[in-house]
Design a protein around this motif. Structure first.
Motif, PDB file in Angstrom:
ATOM      1  N   ARG A 135      62.730  61.265  16.621  1.00  0.00           N
ATOM      2  CA  ARG A 135      63.916  60.231  17.392  1.00  0.00           C
ATOM      3  C   ARG A 135      63.468  58.637  17.510  1.00  0.00           C
ATOM      4  NH1 ARG A 135      68.024  59.178  19.888  1.00  0.00           N
ATOM      5  NH2 ARG A 135      67.620  57.875  22.037  1.00  0.00           N
ATOM      6  N   ILE A 136      62.347  58.167  17.299  1.00  0.00           N
ATOM      7  CA  ILE A 136      62.245  57.280  16.431  1.00  0.00           C
ATOM      8  C   ILE A 136      62.309  57.106  15.398  1.00  0.00           C
ATOM      9  CG2 ILE A 136      60.699  55.399  16.482  1.00  0.00           C
ATOM     10  CD1 ILE A 136      58.554  56.830  19.599  1.00  0.00           C
TER      11      ILE A 136
ATOM     12  N   GLY B 224      60.580  52.003  25.910  1.00  0.00           N
ATOM     13  CA  GLY B 224      59.902  52.691  25.582  1.00  0.00           C
ATOM     14  C   GLY B 224      59.406  53.476  24.547  1.00  0.00           C
ATOM     15  N   LEU B 225      60.343  52.776  23.497  1.00  0.00           N
ATOM     16  CA  LEU B 225      60.564  53.260  21.808  1.00  0.00           C
ATOM     17  C   LEU B 225      59.877  52.878  21.009  1.00  0.00           C
ATOM     18  CD1 LEU B 225      63.595  55.527  21.532  1.00  0.00           C
ATOM     19  CD2 LEU B 225      60.954  56.223  23.050  1.00  0.00           C
ATOM     20  N   ARG B 226      58.560  52.474  20.621  1.00  0.00           N
ATOM     21  CA  ARG B 226      57.510  52.075  19.729  1.00  0.00           C
ATOM     22  C   ARG B 226      57.214  52.543  18.418  1.00  0.00           C
ATOM     23  NH1 ARG B 226      52.360  51.840  21.027  1.00  0.00           N
ATOM     24  NH2 ARG B 226      51.917  49.753  19.549  1.00  0.00           N
TER      25      ARG B 226
ATOM     26  N   ASP C 103      54.665  54.915  16.621  1.00  0.00           N
ATOM     27  CA  ASP C 103      54.849  55.875  17.597  1.00  0.00           C
ATOM     28  C   ASP C 103      55.945  56.993  17.029  1.00  0.00           C
ATOM     29  OD1 ASP C 103      53.344  55.085  19.455  1.00  0.00           O
ATOM     30  OD2 ASP C 103      54.539  54.847  21.073  1.00  0.00           O
ATOM     31  N   MET C 104      56.273  56.531  15.741  1.00  0.00           N
ATOM     32  CA  MET C 104      57.072  57.377  14.844  1.00  0.00           C
ATOM     33  C   MET C 104      56.895  58.040  14.276  1.00  0.00           C
ATOM     34  SD  MET C 104      58.848  54.765  12.268  1.00  0.00           S
ATOM     35  CE  MET C 104      58.301  53.342  11.487  1.00  0.00           C
ATOM     36  N   ASP C 105      57.711  59.072  13.726  1.00  0.00           N
ATOM     37  CA  ASP C 105      56.606  60.240  12.334  1.00  0.00           C
ATOM     38  C   ASP C 105      57.126  59.124  11.003  1.00  0.00           C
ATOM     39  OD1 ASP C 105      56.949  61.935  10.407  1.00  0.00           O
ATOM     40  OD2 ASP C 105      57.574  63.712  11.679  1.00  0.00           O
ATOM     41  N   ARG C 106      56.554  59.087  10.768  1.00  0.00           N
ATOM     42  CA  ARG C 106      56.219  57.825   9.711  1.00  0.00           C
ATOM     43  C   ARG C 106      56.986  58.392   8.458  1.00  0.00           C
ATOM     44  NH1 ARG C 106      50.885  54.428  10.116  1.00  0.00           N
ATOM     45  NH2 ARG C 106      51.708  53.119  12.322  1.00  0.00           N
ATOM     46  N   ASP C 107      56.538  59.758   8.052  1.00  0.00           N
ATOM     47  CA  ASP C 107      56.690  60.701   7.012  1.00  0.00           C
ATOM     48  C   ASP C 107      57.685  60.475   6.620  1.00  0.00           C
ATOM     49  OD1 ASP C 107      54.201  61.130   5.698  1.00  0.00           O
ATOM     50  OD2 ASP C 107      54.218  63.045   6.803  1.00  0.00           O
TER      51      ASP C 107
END
Length: 158
Positions: A14-15, A53-55, A58-62
């Motif tokens: 989501r991030i 609250g979303l940094r 924390d994301m899925d970089r791929d």
């Protein structure tokens, strides 16, 4: 309900989608290439909070990189897929830029990411539209992406 843990894969995706929408918007507005924006996000903006609250860290970089590169490199083809799905009197150019970016990213996932179930992709981009718009835009995203999914991923709908 407690927020999802930082390592939750759905939260990380989501991030990534939210960050990709922002990066794709920046590419369009600034007229810079995908690689430059990816570098900026991944090297200089990871500590940013992009929503409550979303940094970015924390994301899925791929997924983020794939969305930004994939949408950027396939934009004309994505636009060709999306245009006939709009109302006859509408063009992509008439839509607000951020809405176009969201539709392109959703179309990219539907057409080029068979690992993502179409209903999940549609739901994610409708939710993303809700993050930015308070009007009828999420319904437009839902309708257009649903029609596209039934064309490019018909097997998932029986």
């Amino acid at each position: 309900m407690a927020p999802a843990p930082r390592h939750d894969p759905a939260r990380r995706r989501r991030i990534a989608r939210l960050a990709a929408a922002q990066a794709l918007y920046q590419i369009e507005v600034a007229g810079v290439g995908a690689d430059a924006v990816l570098l900026e996000f991944l090297q200089h903006r990871l500590e940013e909070e992009i929503d409550e609250g979303l940094r970015l860290a924390d994301m899925d970089r791929d997924l983020f990189s794939d969305l930004v590169k994939g949408v950027s490199s396939r934009k004309p083809g994505l636009d060709e897929m999306l245009t006939p799905l709009l109302a006859p009197d509408w063009t992509l150019g008439r839509l607000e830029l951020l809405l176009r970016v969201i539709l392109r990213a959703g179309a990219y996932e539907l057409a080029h990411r068979s690992d993502v179930p179409p209903k999940v992709a549609i739901s994610e981009y409708v939710e993303l539209a809700h993050d930015f718009f308070g009007g009828r835009e999420p319904a437009l995203v839902n309708g257009v992406l649903d029609r596209l999914a039934r064309l490019v991923r018909a097997e998932a709908f029986g």
